[in-house]
Design a protein around this motif. Structure first.
Motif, short mmCIF file in Angstrom:
data_model
loop_
_atom_site.label_atom_id
_atom_site.label_comp_id
_atom_site.label_asym_id
_atom_site.label_seq_id
_atom_site.Cartn_x
_atom_site.Cartn_y
_atom_site.Cartn_z
N VAL A 78 -16.99 6.55 26.91
CA VAL A 78 -15.53 6.46 27.12
C VAL A 78 -15.19 6.27 28.59
O VAL A 78 -14.35 5.44 28.94
CB VAL A 78 -14.82 7.71 26.53
CG1 VAL A 78 -13.37 7.78 26.97
CG2 VAL A 78 -14.93 7.71 25.02
N THR A 79 -15.85 7.01 29.46
CA THR A 79 -15.49 6.96 30.89
C THR A 79 -16.23 5.86 31.66
O THR A 79 -15.85 5.54 32.78
CB THR A 79 -15.80 8.30 31.59
OG1 THR A 79 -17.22 8.53 31.57
CG2 THR A 79 -15.05 9.45 30.92
N VAL A 93 -20.70 10.46 24.18
CA VAL A 93 -19.33 9.98 23.94
C VAL A 93 -18.56 9.96 25.25
O VAL A 93 -17.87 8.97 25.56
CB VAL A 93 -18.62 10.86 22.87
CG1 VAL A 93 -17.13 10.57 22.82
CG2 VAL A 93 -19.26 10.64 21.50
N ARG A 94 -18.68 11.01 26.05
CA ARG A 94 -17.99 11.05 27.34
C ARG A 94 -18.41 9.88 28.22
O ARG A 94 -17.58 9.20 28.82
CB ARG A 94 -18.27 12.38 28.06
CG ARG A 94 -17.51 12.51 29.39
CD ARG A 94 -17.96 13.68 30.25
NE ARG A 94 -19.22 13.33 30.91
CZ ARG A 94 -20.36 14.00 30.78
NH1 ARG A 94 -20.42 15.07 30.03
NH2 ARG A 94 -21.44 13.60 31.42
N LEU A 101 -21.27 1.56 23.79
CA LEU A 101 -21.21 1.70 22.34
C LEU A 101 -22.37 0.95 21.71
O LEU A 101 -23.01 1.43 20.77
CB LEU A 101 -19.87 1.20 21.80
CG LEU A 101 -19.62 1.45 20.32
CD1 LEU A 101 -19.74 2.92 19.98
CD2 LEU A 101 -18.26 0.91 19.92
#
Length: 177
Positions: A108-109, A104-105, A121
């Motif tokens: 997102v980043t 997830v990190r 994703l």
């Protein structure tokens, strides 16, 4: 135990192999060769297995190394040369939780990982998702580590069952070689 000079760090995806390999490299003064950098080209193109094997053989012929994984096409190579296998045999919830947070990190980043690649994703939701790889590989990785530990003809194997066990083990490990 004297400080090992050739170390294979092994575990399921997300268990912390690369993080541990980096810590061991710092603590023991050994060169670390991140396996993902050897296996993936830009655009998530996998290096052909025969080339992966050639690269790993070249590293494992050296007197000092740490690698953070061992895959089907060349797993025998580091096992034949390692002084020590450090198995991260954590419970599924622990390694999967770490993998999920890391993934997830990264999504997102947009964190750049091996050879300029990024997780997305789309990759997380695909049939080649690292999260699915974890689910399907967990039992095999665990059985493999335990079999290595039980094999007296192989290298020494330390199985660590929790991050706390890892911290205790690292505290007792000798310094630079």
């Amino acid at each position: 135990m004297s400080a090992p000079r050739r170390i294979l760090v092994y575990g399921v995806y997300g268990s912390g192999k690369s993080t541990l390999a980096a810590r061991l490299a710092d603590q023991l003064g050994l060169p670390w060769y991140p396996v993902d950098d050897l296996l993936w080209q830009p655009g998530w193109v996998e290096v052909p297995v025969d080339e992966q094997r050639r690269r790993i053989e070249e590293i494992c012929r050296r007197d000092r190394w740490i690698i953070d994984g061992a895959y089907h096409g060349w797993r025998d190579v580091p096992l034949a040369r390692a002084d020590l296998v450090v198995g991260l045999d954590y419970p599924r919830w622990c390694s999967f939780g770490r993998l999920l947070r890391r993934t997830v990190r990264r999504v997102v980043t947009g964190e750049v990982i091996c050879n300029g690649n990024r997780e997305s994703l789309g990759s997380v939701l695909s049939r080649d998702s690292i999260l699915l790889w974890h689910v399907t590989a967990f039992g095999r990785a665990r059985r493999r580590m335990r079999a290595w530990q039980a094999d007296p003809s192989g290298p020494s194997v330390v199985l660590l069952r929790s991050p706390a066990d890892l911290d205790v083990w690292l505290t007792g490990l000798s310094g630079p070689v």
